[in-house]
Design a protein around this motif. Structure first.
Motif, short mmCIF file in Angstrom:
data_model
loop_
_atom_site.label_atom_id
_atom_site.label_comp_id
_atom_site.label_asym_id
_atom_site.label_seq_id
_atom_site.Cartn_x
_atom_site.Cartn_y
_atom_site.Cartn_z
N GLU A 63 0.85 -1.19 0.00
CA GLU A 63 0.00 0.00 0.00
C GLU A 63 0.89 1.23 0.00
N ILE A 82 2.96 4.99 -10.03
CA ILE A 82 2.37 3.91 -10.81
C ILE A 82 3.39 3.33 -11.79
N THR A 106 -0.41 -6.51 -10.13
CA THR A 106 -1.66 -5.83 -10.43
C THR A 106 -1.81 -4.69 -9.42
N TYR A 107 -2.73 -3.78 -9.68
CA TYR A 107 -2.86 -2.63 -8.78
C TYR A 107 -4.25 -2.04 -8.86
N GLU A 108 -4.52 -1.18 -7.89
CA GLU A 108 -5.73 -0.36 -7.91
C GLU A 108 -5.39 0.99 -7.28
N PHE A 109 -6.03 2.03 -7.78
CA PHE A 109 -5.96 3.36 -7.17
C PHE A 109 -7.18 3.46 -6.28
N THR A 110 -6.97 3.82 -5.01
CA THR A 110 -8.09 3.72 -4.07
C THR A 110 -7.95 4.69 -2.90
N TYR A 122 -2.06 3.87 -4.12
CA TYR A 122 -2.14 2.62 -4.86
C TYR A 122 -2.02 1.44 -3.92
N ARG A 123 -2.74 0.41 -4.25
CA ARG A 123 -2.56 -0.89 -3.61
C ARG A 123 -2.06 -1.81 -4.72
N PHE A 124 -0.79 -2.24 -4.58
CA PHE A 124 -0.18 -3.14 -5.55
C PHE A 124 -0.26 -4.57 -5.00
N ASN A 127 1.79 -10.86 -7.46
CA ASN A 127 1.10 -12.14 -7.57
C ASN A 127 2.05 -13.28 -7.94
#
Length: 134
Positions: A63, A82, A106-110, A122-124, A127
């Motif tokens: 995170e 990113i 993988t990731y998400e912006f949150t 970001y939460r990366f 995997n």
């Protein structure tokens, strides 16, 4: 090698990226340096490899937190990570020799929160972190 050793390598790699203020080996209760990174085990799968050994495919979660104060400014702070965080991690897919390899990121912006402080970032997800035991 242990999965904690892999997390410590991840945090050392991220901590060396320009602009990161803190990347502790263990998630702290409180932190007041932004942007900061925390990493932890997020799950995985452990299978028998042989009767006396196992093969693990794990997920390491990272995170990246930026304190949420002024959205346009906060986004401009977090945006470059990113590219820089995945690039730094993919430069050494064995995470400092602590694992076999990892499959992908993988990731998400949150929106997030840390110690009651609203953050964005970001939460990366690293995997398929491969690790064998004998």
């Amino acid at each position: 090698m242990t999965l904690q050793a892999a997390i410590e390598d991840v945090q050392a790699t991220i901590g060396a990226i320009s602009g990161i203020k803190a990347a502790p080996n263990y998630a702290p209760e409180k932190i007041n340096e932004y942007p900061f990174s925390v990493a932890y085990m997020g799950g995985g799968l452990i299978d028998f490899d042989t009767p006396s050994a196992t093969k693990g495919l794990h997920i390491i979660v990272i995170e990246l937190h930026v304190a949420r104060k002024d959205l346009p400014n906060d986004i401009s702070i977090v945006a470059p990570f990113i590219d820089s965080i995945p690039a730094a991690l993919m430069a050494d897919p064995t995470l400092g020799g602590t694992v076999g390899l990892f499959e992908n990121i993988t990731y998400e912006f949150t929106p997030m929160q840390w110690d009651a402080v609203e953050t964005i970032g970001y939460r990366f997800f690293i995997n398929g972190v491969s690790q064998r035991s004998c």
